[in-house]
Motif scaffolding. Structure first.
Motif, mmCIF file in Angstrom:
data_model
loop_
_atom_site.group_PDB
_atom_site.id
_atom_site.type_symbol
_atom_site.label_atom_id
_atom_site.label_comp_id
_atom_site.label_asym_id
_atom_site.label_seq_id
_atom_site.Cartn_x
_atom_site.Cartn_y
_atom_site.Cartn_z
ATOM 1 N N THR A 25 124.868 122.097 27.729
ATOM 2 C CA THR A 25 124.388 121.556 26.441
ATOM 3 C C THR A 25 125.435 120.655 25.817
ATOM 4 O O THR A 25 125.139 119.558 25.324
ATOM 5 N N ALA A 26 126.697 121.101 25.868
ATOM 6 C CA ALA A 26 127.768 120.284 25.306
ATOM 7 C C ALA A 26 127.892 118.980 26.073
ATOM 8 O O ALA A 26 128.121 117.906 25.496
ATOM 9 N N VAL A 43 124.985 116.639 25.047
ATOM 10 C CA VAL A 43 125.218 116.083 23.716
ATOM 11 C C VAL A 43 126.271 115.001 23.776
ATOM 12 O O VAL A 43 126.167 113.952 23.124
ATOM 13 N N ILE A 66 124.780 111.844 25.162
ATOM 14 C CA ILE A 66 123.902 111.188 24.170
ATOM 15 C C ILE A 66 124.733 110.458 23.124
ATOM 16 O O ILE A 66 124.435 109.311 22.742
ATOM 17 N N VAL A 67 125.810 111.105 22.700
ATOM 18 C CA VAL A 67 126.669 110.483 21.696
ATOM 19 C C VAL A 67 127.296 109.214 22.242
ATOM 20 O O VAL A 67 127.411 108.184 21.565
#
Length: 324
Positions: free
Chosen positions: A18-19, A22, A25-26
């Motif tokens: 998940t990290a 993310v 995406i960032v």
């Protein structure tokens, strides 16, 4: 406790993935923002303009990020409307009461304007000069029914003038002073009005008796009147012009013929006083007078010229024979 027995050990891998997602995406969003801020132009290709592509990528992200703010704002507005509903209801009630008062005043003004228009549009054939007046006082009693109008001698009103409302004949003027005149109503016991039945031309005298419906007296002829016949002034005696609407004939409880007055359709407050004296004012007397003949004197009678063969009339005083 071993790592295998640790209950949080199973969450490490999903959290790591998940990290990572993310972070990716960032990074993509950051690159897109940097590309959108470039000032130089790019050649158009299958992907289109870089700024357009960036906007397409940022739109879903912006919608997701702004969703909590929209939901929170809608909730705040709903809570505010719930707590302020009572005060808003009171304000709307006060506004509704104010609008109701204005509506009532508007309806009253509309009715007054319609009555003014009707009374000012009253005409007679042939035309008769009129004075507009308003009924200011009402004198009623078991043996009297008269009213005062705020028009007097300064407007040319005279005793005997007929008085009409927008619906029909009301009465006649019986007294005049400066600024006021007394109107004797058709229902007064002293009122006598020559009328006729419009269908049969049968004459009658409309006699007041203090009630709302005056009587038809001195009717002549076979079946001179029926229920619903229209009654108008006859003009007999020269008191009223002919054809003024009076009312409708009905059969009273006492068996007598009576008239439901047309003026009773509305309150008698605005009236027109007809400046009518006699029929001579309705015609052109000089036009009817032969050339070279003196105009007729009212009330005078003319005798035919004497025949040349007629015996002369003695002007000597007559003498009575002496008594034996």
């Amino acid at each position: 406790m071993s790592l295998r027995d640790n209950p949080l050990g199973e969450l490490r891998v999903p959290l790591t993935w998940t990290a990572g997602i993310v972070f990716v995406i960032v990074m993509i969003v950051s690159v897109a923002i940097l590309l959108s801020d470039r000032r130089e132009a790019f050649d158009t290709d299958s992907n289109g303009n870089p700024r357009t592509l960036t906007d397409r990528l940022l739109a879903p992200v912006g919608d997701v990020l702004s969703a909590p703010g929209r939901v929170t704002g809608d909730g705040v507005r709903g809570i505010r409307g719930y707590f302020f509903a009572v005060s808003e209801n009171q304000r709307l009630r006060a506004e509704l009461e104010t609008m109701a008062q204005w509506r009532n005043e508007a309806i009253a003004l509309r009715d007054v304007n319609e009555r003014y228009r009707a009374i000012l549009g009253l005409k007679t054939d042939p035309p008769i000069a009129m004075a507009t007046a308003r009924i200011v006082t009402d004198s009623r009693g078991p043996f009297a029914n008269s009213r005062l109008a705020n028009a007097g001698a300064e407007l040319g009103v005279r005793p005997g003038n007929p008085v009409m409302s927008e619906n029909g004949l009301v009465g006649r003027v019986v007294g005049v002073t400066a600024g006021a005149s007394r109107v004797l109503m058709l229902t007064d016991p002293a009122s006598r009005t020559p009328v006729m039945v419009d269908r049969t031309n049968s004459r009658a005298i409309l006699t007041g008796d203090g009630g709302p419906n005056p009587r038809l007296e001195y009717l002549r002829g076979q079946d001179p009147v029926r229920v619903g016949d229209r009654v108008v002034t006859s003009g007999d005696g020269g008191v009223f012009p002919r054809g003024l609407p009076v009312g409708v004939a009905v059969r009273g409880l006492d068996g007598q013929w009576r008239v439901v007055l047309a003026a009773d359709k509305a309150p008698v407050d605005f009236v027109r006083i007809l400046k009518f004296q006699d029929f001579t004012q309705l015609v052109d007397i000089p036009a009817l007078t032969p050339a070279g003949a003196p105009p007729p004197t009212p009330g005078a009678t003319t005798l035919p010229p004497a025949s040349p063969t007629a015996a002369p009339v003695s002007t000597a005083p007559a003498t009575l024979p002496a008594r034996p």
